[in-house]
Design a protein around this motif. Structure first.
Motif, PDB file in Angstrom:
ATOM      1  N   GLU A 135      22.884  35.748  10.700  1.00 28.60           N
ATOM      2  CA  GLU A 135      23.258  34.641   9.826  1.00 28.60           C
ATOM      3  C   GLU A 135      22.057  34.136   9.013  1.00 28.60           C
ATOM      4  O   GLU A 135      22.201  33.775   7.845  1.00 28.60           O
ATOM      5  N   ILE A 136      20.885  34.139   9.631  1.00 27.27           N
ATOM      6  CA  ILE A 136      19.678  33.743   8.875  1.00 27.27           C
ATOM      7  C   ILE A 136      19.484  34.693   7.696  1.00 27.27           C
ATOM      8  O   ILE A 136      19.231  34.268   6.569  1.00 27.27           O
ATOM      9  N   PHE A 137      19.641  36.003   7.969  1.00 28.28           N
ATOM     10  CA  PHE A 137      19.459  36.979   6.886  1.00 28.28           C
ATOM     11  C   PHE A 137      20.513  36.779   5.786  1.00 28.28           C
ATOM     12  O   PHE A 137      20.227  36.968   4.607  1.00 28.28           O
ATOM     13  N   GLU A 138      21.726  36.400   6.190  1.00 30.96           N
ATOM     14  CA  GLU A 138      22.775  36.101   5.194  1.00 30.96           C
ATOM     15  C   GLU A 138      22.394  34.861   4.386  1.00 30.96           C
ATOM     16  O   GLU A 138      22.506  34.840   3.159  1.00 30.96           O
ATOM     17  N   ASP A 176      20.231  31.773  -0.522  1.00 33.22           N
ATOM     18  CA  ASP A 176      19.245  30.792  -0.960  1.00 33.22           C
ATOM     19  C   ASP A 176      17.874  31.243  -0.458  1.00 33.22           C
ATOM     20  O   ASP A 176      17.546  31.100   0.729  1.00 33.22           O
ATOM     21  N   LEU A 177      17.099  31.789  -1.376  1.00 32.51           N
ATOM     22  CA  LEU A 177      15.811  32.377  -0.998  1.00 32.51           C
ATOM     23  C   LEU A 177      14.867  31.353  -0.386  1.00 32.51           C
ATOM     24  O   LEU A 177      13.930  31.703   0.319  1.00 32.51           O
ATOM     25  N   LYS A 178      15.128  30.096  -0.693  1.00 38.28           N
ATOM     26  CA  LYS A 178      14.230  29.059  -0.188  1.00 38.28           C
ATOM     27  C   LYS A 178      14.821  28.299   1.006  1.00 38.28           C
ATOM     28  O   LYS A 178      14.371  27.198   1.341  1.00 38.28           O
ATOM     29  N   MET A 179      15.826  28.866   1.630  1.00 42.74           N
ATOM     30  CA  MET A 179      16.428  28.199   2.803  1.00 42.74           C
ATOM     31  C   MET A 179      15.361  27.950   3.872  1.00 42.74           C
ATOM     32  O   MET A 179      14.352  28.648   3.939  1.00 42.74           O
ATOM     33  N   THR A 180      15.578  26.970   4.698  1.00 43.35           N
ATOM     34  CA  THR A 180      14.570  26.657   5.720  1.00 43.35           C
ATOM     35  C   THR A 180      15.143  26.738   7.132  1.00 43.35           C
ATOM     36  O   THR A 180      16.348  26.632   7.344  1.00 43.35           O
ATOM     37  N   LEU A 181      14.237  26.926   8.068  1.00 47.14           N
ATOM     38  CA  LEU A 181      14.551  26.826   9.497  1.00 47.14           C
ATOM     39  C   LEU A 181      13.729  25.669  10.057  1.00 47.14           C
ATOM     40  O   LEU A 181      12.622  25.406   9.585  1.00 47.14           O
ATOM     41  N   THR A 182      14.273  25.023  11.065  1.00 50.75           N
ATOM     42  CA  THR A 182      13.475  24.028  11.788  1.00 50.75           C
ATOM     43  C   THR A 182      13.328  24.497  13.233  1.00 50.75           C
ATOM     44  O   THR A 182      14.316  24.845  13.888  1.00 50.75           O
ATOM     45  N   VAL A 183      12.090  24.549  13.673  1.00 48.54           N
ATOM     46  CA  VAL A 183      11.818  24.934  15.053  1.00 48.54           C
ATOM     47  C   VAL A 183      11.259  23.712  15.770  1.00 48.54           C
ATOM     48  O   VAL A 183      10.188  23.213  15.421  1.00 48.54           O
ATOM     49  N   ILE A 221      16.266  25.725  17.597  1.00 47.93           N
ATOM     50  CA  ILE A 221      16.006  26.281  16.268  1.00 47.93           C
ATOM     51  C   ILE A 221      17.253  26.072  15.412  1.00 47.93           C
ATOM     52  O   ILE A 221      18.367  26.369  15.852  1.00 47.93           O
ATOM     53  N   THR A 222      17.054  25.529  14.196  1.00 45.92           N
ATOM     54  CA  THR A 222      18.183  25.185  13.335  1.00 45.92           C
ATOM     55  C   THR A 222      18.100  25.932  12.011  1.00 45.92           C
ATOM     56  O   THR A 222      17.034  25.977  11.380  1.00 45.92           O
ATOM     57  N   ASN A 223      19.199  26.533  11.639  1.00 46.95           N
ATOM     58  CA  ASN A 223      19.332  27.127  10.306  1.00 46.95           C
ATOM     59  C   ASN A 223      19.806  26.001   9.395  1.00 46.95           C
ATOM     60  O   ASN A 223      20.968  25.594   9.452  1.00 46.95           O
ATOM     61  N   ASN A 224      18.906  25.471   8.573  1.00 47.09           N
ATOM     62  CA  ASN A 224      19.239  24.287   7.783  1.00 47.09           C
ATOM     63  C   ASN A 224      20.223  24.587   6.646  1.00 47.09           C
ATOM     64  O   ASN A 224      20.774  23.666   6.052  1.00 47.09           O
ATOM     65  N   ALA A 225      20.428  25.885   6.347  1.00 45.52           N
ATOM     66  CA  ALA A 225      21.406  26.244   5.316  1.00 45.52           C
ATOM     67  C   ALA A 225      22.823  26.065   5.847  1.00 45.52           C
ATOM     68  O   ALA A 225      23.741  25.705   5.112  1.00 45.52           O
ATOM     69  N   THR A 226      23.010  26.338   7.139  1.00 45.17           N
ATOM     70  CA  THR A 226      24.360  26.249   7.714  1.00 45.17           C
ATOM     71  C   THR A 226      24.494  25.065   8.669  1.00 45.17           C
ATOM     72  O   THR A 226      25.600  24.693   9.046  1.00 45.17           O
ATOM     73  N   GLY A 227      23.361  24.522   9.086  1.00 45.28           N
ATOM     74  CA  GLY A 227      23.384  23.438  10.058  1.00 45.28           C
ATOM     75  C   GLY A 227      23.547  23.926  11.489  1.00 45.28           C
ATOM     76  O   GLY A 227      23.489  23.146  12.439  1.00 45.28           O
ATOM     77  N   LYS A 228      23.726  25.238  11.660  1.00 48.91           N
ATOM     78  CA  LYS A 228      23.903  25.755  13.024  1.00 48.91           C
ATOM     79  C   LYS A 228      22.558  25.803  13.759  1.00 48.91           C
ATOM     80  O   LYS A 228      21.520  26.025  13.152  1.00 48.91           O
ATOM     81  N   PHE A 229      22.619  25.594  15.061  1.00 51.28           N
ATOM     82  CA  PHE A 229      21.374  25.668  15.832  1.00 51.28           C
ATOM     83  C   PHE A 229      21.585  26.427  17.128  1.00 51.28           C
ATOM     84  O   PHE A 229      22.721  26.626  17.571  1.00 51.28           O
ATOM     85  N   GLU A 230      20.479  26.860  17.712  1.00 52.41           N
ATOM     86  CA  GLU A 230      20.506  27.504  19.031  1.00 52.41           C
ATOM     87  C   GLU A 230      19.375  26.929  19.876  1.00 52.41           C
ATOM     88  O   GLU A 230      18.366  26.472  19.346  1.00 52.41           O
ATOM     89  N   ILE A 231      19.580  27.003  21.180  1.00 49.02           N
ATOM     90  CA  ILE A 231      18.522  26.613  22.109  1.00 49.02           C
ATOM     91  C   ILE A 231      17.751  27.884  22.456  1.00 49.02           C
ATOM     92  O   ILE A 231      18.360  28.915  22.731  1.00 49.02           O
TER      93      ILE A 231
END
Lengths: 462, 195
Positions: free
Chosen positions: B127-130, B135-142, B149-159
């Motif tokens: 999903e991160i690669f998608e 959006d080439l400038k999408m961000t992650l928050t760790v 870890i959160t994929n800020n483009a989708t709002g989804k996160f994992e522990i």
């Protein structure tokens, strides 16, 4: 409680444990080579520390050293500086050191066991992933990074998460011209390059037990290529016979006492592994690789299988091969016999048995590099040098050589090398070099025919 | 040593599996005797032409991608134990590497250099690669404190998993050698018992 061989040795070396953290593991022996140690010694100096247990550290250069003219200074100034740095560090900290050209020098994973420095029941580390080799003696041996080298220099301990245990059993009789290297490439092709990541492997079964010590060292050497932390084989009479009388092996009463302990080093019948694999020796043919990781291997007469997985680069494009292609008869340019995988006396015997009475193919560049000076001496004592020289081969001087091409032994871009080493990664043997991994029989068959040749069909081909 | 708590950054996507340490830093660059300078040769053979000019199609040479989080395909860091691979990644400026699977030695080496390896599920990685394609400038928050870890483009996160000891090392900026040196008494008593 029933224990595996791994558990027995690991538990004996635990200094402290912490809840939800790594184990503090005591290390019996560490080897240092020139590439992964300088920054560790530098770190020690910065912290104002000494080497804690200098007698348990052995240093020798192997990665950078040339395989000709070792009596002269190393030409490449950067390589020379790295080797000189090891010399200086070993000297400053009072460590056992076998410089280039010394009778006990060689590729660490060849020279260590043959000098009796690696013994059953030990914990052994080196800043080198192929440290898994030493597990063949019934030891816990694994590669570490340079920060961890510094930890061992400073405290003789590392912090390691306890790996899970895996047993890989092979049963049955290996066919003609099928050896330990083929077994290893076969196993990796089945379980993948990450198949054993997180595990420590014990190799078992009657096929493994029937291997010579050299074969066992080859098998354990390649453990890391399936991602395993290490590989090991329970010590038995073959092991004890190999160790006995070696330069630094225990002698006299000490030997008798330690032998009694070594005999207890085996997995209890009721012990349980986290994972088990079983293979049949009869299914293993002479192996070659066709791609850019050691898991991309197949029987020598197979066709390249279709790709699986979605996210992959283009290993076949790099190799210049296509799916479905058979590699038998494919012309090659270089042959390399040597490395910590196949630089032992048995590998030279295997190679010589194939080329005896024949001639090297004219266009093949062949590098035959003994794994150590001791192997070199043995080659000459057994008269293998005559056989090899009559067939048009020259024997070079010991070192890691073309396995990772840190010295001058580089395969040029686009050229094919049948190599008895351990990695066929892109650029491993030189930028753009194309590596086909194989055992010594297949390498020898390629060296005399100039192409990929099944050693079992050699006499029919010629 | 540098502490690590929480980081939000655009990513450098490297959707390739089995990236081995010979690709991260080729052996010919291992001849240095210090830890510095490896960042310039990170992914050297993928990044530069033979004459040293940057290869246009390689992600590190695309100025659109900036950031301190490297996201790579599974089995990242297989092969050699060379810590130079971790030094190259740290030297380039990466603070975090995300993948669905890391080789063991690389993982240890990265942590010993305060580069945080974050293991995510295959689907989260895909999903991160998608997301980054869109959006080439999408961000992650760790977020290390909460191991999230959160994929800020989708709002989804994992522990994500990290052992308590290593987490403490990152949060407080201390390393294994400091810890081991504090255990000298235990080492001496181990040696006495086992000799």
């Amino acid at each position: 409680m029933s224990k595996t061989l791994f558990d027995k040795i690991w538990d004996k070396h635990v200094v402290t444990t912490m809840e939800d953290g790594p184990t503090q593991l005591y290390i019996d022996r560490m080897y240092c080579h020139e590439v992964t140690s300088p920054q560790a010694f530098e770190g020690l100096r910065k912290r104002g520390l000494n080497v804690f247990r200098p007698k348990q550290i052995t240093c020798m250069p192997d990665h950078n050293i040339p395989t000709i003219h070792q009596d002269k200074p190393i030409q490449d100034p950067v390589s020379r500086n790295q080797v000189d740095t090891l010399t200086r560090n070993a000297c400053d900290f009072g460590l056992e050191y076998y410089p280039m050209g010394h009778p006990l020098n060689g590729v660490i994973h060849v020279a260590g066991p043959e000098n009796g420095l690696s013994l059953p029941g030990m914990t052994i580390v080196c800043g080198d992933s192929h440290t898994s080799t030493h597990g063949a003696l019934g030891a816990i041996a694994f590669g570490i990074g340079t920060s961890e080298v510094e930890m061992v220099l400073a405290t003789q301990c590392v912090l390691q998460p306890r790996p899970k245990t895996m047993r890989i059993s092979v049963t049955g009789k290996l066919g003609k011209y099928v050896g330990a290297k083929d077994m290893a490439l076969y196993i990796i092709s089945k379980i993948g390059t990450g198949g054993a990541t997180g595990y420590f492997v014990e190799y078992a079964g009657d096929t493994v037990q029937s291997l010579s010590m050299e074969g066992r060292l080859t098998l354990c050497n390649l453990s890391i290529e399936s991602g395993a932390r290490g590989g090991m084989i329970a010590p038995d009479e073959t092991t004890f016979e190999y160790v006995k009388g070696r330069e630094f092996a225990p002698k006299g009463e000490k030997w008798e006492r330690i032998l009694a302990y070594w005999r207890t080093l085996k997995t209890d019948a009721a012990a349980v592994f986290d994972k088990e694999f079983e293979f049949r020796a009869e299914d293993i043919q002479p192996m070659i690789t066709y791609g850019t990781n050691p898991g991309m291997g197949m029987s020598i007469d197979d066709a390249i299988p279709a790709a699986t997985g979605t996210l992959r680069a283009t290993p076949l494009q790099y190799m210049g091969f296509v799916e479905g292609e058979r590699l038998i008869g494919k012309p090659v340019d270089y042959v390399f016999l040597g490395s910590c995988t196949n630089g032992r006396i048995e590998d030279f015997r295997a190679f010589a048995s194939i080329v005896k009475g024949k001639k090297k193919a004219p266009d093949i560049v062949a590098w035959l590099v003994p794994g150590s000076w001791q192997v070199n001496r043995q080659i000459r004592e057994e008269g293998l040098d005559k056989i090899l020289e009559e067939a048009g081969f020259e024997i070079r001087q010991p070192g890691c050589s073309a396995c990772l091409a840190m010295n001058d032994d580089k395969v040029p871009a686009g050229k094919y090398a049948v190599s008895t080493s351990n990695r066929n990664f892109e650029g491993r043997q030189g930028p753009g070099a194309r590596t086909i991994l194989a055992g010594p029989f297949v390498a020898a068959a390629a060296a005399i025919t100039g192409k990929i040749t099944d050693p079992r069909k050699l006499n029919i081909v010629l | 040593m540098e502490k690590f708590k929480k980081l939000t950054s655009p990513i450098i996507p490297l959707p390739i599996e089995n990236v081995d340490t010979d690709q991260i830093i080729p052996a010919r660059f291992l001849k240095a005797t210090t830890r510095e300078g490896f960042g310039n040769n990170l992914f050297a053979d993928w990044r530069y032409e033979k004459d040293g000019t940057p290869k246009k199609d390689f992600v590190l040479n695309n100025p659109v991608y900036q950031g301190t989080i490297l996201v790579a395909g599974k089995n990242f860091g297989s092969g050699s134990s060379r810590e130079h691979a971790a030094w190259a990644i740290a030297g380039y400026g990466f603070k975090v590497v995300v993948s669905s699977f890391f080789a063991d030695i690389f993982k240890n080496n990265a942590m010993n250099n305060f580069v945080l390896p974050v293991v995510v599920s295959e689907s989260f990685l895909a999903e991160i690669f998608e997301s980054v394609k869109k959006d080439l400038k999408m961000t992650l928050t760790v977020d290390l404190e909460n191991q999230q870890i959160t994929n800020n483009a989708t709002g989804k996160f994992e522990i994500f998993v990290i052992n308590a000891y290593k987490k403490e090392c990152f949060l407080k900026g201390f390393d294994d050698i400091d810890y081991l040196l504090s255990k000298k008494e235990d080492i001496l008593s181990y040696e006495q018992t086992n000799n």
